[in-house]
Enzyme design. Structure first.
Site, PDB file in Angstrom:
ATOM      1  N   ILE A 153      82.628   8.575 -75.541  1.00  0.00           N
ATOM      2  CA  ILE A 153      83.119   7.289 -76.020  1.00  0.00           C
ATOM      3  C   ILE A 153      82.920   6.298 -74.886  1.00  0.00           C
ATOM      4  O   ILE A 153      83.319   6.553 -73.750  1.00  0.00           O
ATOM      5  CB  ILE A 153      84.612   7.387 -76.403  1.00  0.00           C
ATOM      6  CG1 ILE A 153      84.776   8.387 -77.541  1.00  0.00           C
ATOM      7  CG2 ILE A 153      85.174   6.031 -76.779  1.00  0.00           C
ATOM      8  CD1 ILE A 153      86.212   8.736 -77.851  1.00  0.00           C
ATOM      9  N   ASN A 161      84.285   3.574 -73.856  1.00  0.00           N
ATOM     10  CA  ASN A 161      85.387   3.027 -73.058  1.00  0.00           C
ATOM     11  C   ASN A 161      86.155   4.090 -72.277  1.00  0.00           C
ATOM     12  O   ASN A 161      87.145   3.784 -71.637  1.00  0.00           O
ATOM     13  CB  ASN A 161      86.332   2.190 -73.925  1.00  0.00           C
ATOM     14  CG  ASN A 161      87.034   3.014 -74.986  1.00  0.00           C
ATOM     15  OD1 ASN A 161      86.702   4.173 -75.205  1.00  0.00           O
ATOM     16  ND2 ASN A 161      88.001   2.414 -75.649  1.00  0.00           N
ATOM     17  N   CYS A 162      85.712   5.341 -72.305  1.00  0.00           N
ATOM     18  CA  CYS A 162      86.357   6.423 -71.559  1.00  0.00           C
ATOM     19  C   CYS A 162      85.955   6.327 -70.083  1.00  0.00           C
ATOM     20  O   CYS A 162      84.772   6.264 -69.755  1.00  0.00           O
ATOM     21  CB  CYS A 162      85.926   7.769 -72.148  1.00  0.00           C
ATOM     22  SG  CYS A 162      86.437   9.194 -71.175  1.00  0.00           S
ATOM     23  N   ASN A 163      86.939   6.322 -69.198  1.00  0.00           N
ATOM     24  CA  ASN A 163      86.653   6.194 -67.767  1.00  0.00           C
ATOM     25  C   ASN A 163      85.780   7.333 -67.240  1.00  0.00           C
ATOM     26  O   ASN A 163      84.918   7.120 -66.395  1.00  0.00           O
ATOM     27  CB  ASN A 163      87.949   6.105 -66.963  1.00  0.00           C
ATOM     28  CG  ASN A 163      88.649   4.784 -67.161  1.00  0.00           C
ATOM     29  OD1 ASN A 163      88.020   3.776 -67.461  1.00  0.00           O
ATOM     30  ND2 ASN A 163      89.956   4.784 -67.005  1.00  0.00           N
ATOM     31  N   LYS A 188      82.286   6.710 -68.294  1.00  0.00           N
ATOM     32  CA  LYS A 188      81.722   5.635 -67.474  1.00  0.00           C
ATOM     33  C   LYS A 188      81.265   6.169 -66.118  1.00  0.00           C
ATOM     34  O   LYS A 188      80.186   5.826 -65.633  1.00  0.00           O
ATOM     35  CB  LYS A 188      82.748   4.513 -67.275  1.00  0.00           C
ATOM     36  CG  LYS A 188      82.997   3.697 -68.517  1.00  0.00           C
ATOM     37  CD  LYS A 188      84.080   2.654 -68.246  1.00  0.00           C
ATOM     38  CE  LYS A 188      84.455   1.894 -69.501  1.00  0.00           C
ATOM     39  NZ  LYS A 188      85.542   0.942 -69.274  1.00  0.00           N
TER      40      LYS A 188
END
Length: 114
Positions: A7, A9-11, A14
Site C-alpha cells: 500500500i 501510504n505504508c511507511n 515507502k
C-alpha cells in the site's frame, strides 16, 4: 523484474521502495487498494511462505477484528478468507524476486537477496 506488493501510504513500503530506487532495482508496484490480491496469488505465495507469515497481526487491520474473528484464523483457508476481505492485513511489502519472497523491509536481506 521484481514484483512489489503493498500500500503506497505504508511507511515500511515507502522505505522499501526508496531502497529499491536508490539501489537501481527495477520493479513493478502492485497497490492492494487498486489491485487486490487474489486467492490464486495467496495460494501461490503460500507454496513458499506460510500463511502465518502473510498475516500481519501487529497491524491496525488485524487489531480491528473482533476476538472471535481473530480466533477463527487457524489455517490457510481461514486466513485467506480474511486476507481477501482485508488486503491491508497482508504483511508488507511483499516482494517476489528470483531468490524468493521477501516480507517487510530488512536492508540486510535486500542487499543479500536482491
Amino acid at each position: 523484474m521484481l514484483q512489489v506488493y503493498g500500500i503506497k501510504n505504508c511507511n515500511t513500503v515507502k522505505k522499501a521502495i526508496d531502497w529499491l530506487n536508490q539501489n537501481g532495482k527495477e520493479f513493478v508496484f502492485h497497490d492492494y487498494k487498486k489491485e487486490p490480491a487474489t486467492i490464486e496469488k495467496l495460494k501461490e505465495w503460500e507454496k513458499e511462505i506460510s500463511w502465518e507469515q502473510l498475516v500481519n497481526k501487529k497491524g491496525t487491520t488485524w487489531k480491528k477484528l473482533t476476538p472471535e474473528e481473530q480466533a477463527a484464523v487457524v489455517d490457510a483457508n481461514t486466513a485467506n478468507h480474511v486476507l481477501l476481505k482485508n488486503n491491508s492485513m497482508i504483511k508488507r511489502p511483499l516482494i517476489e524476486s528470483p531468490n524468493g519472497i521477501l516480507l517487510g523491509f530488512d536492508e540486510v536481506d535486500y542487499k543479500t537477496k536482491l
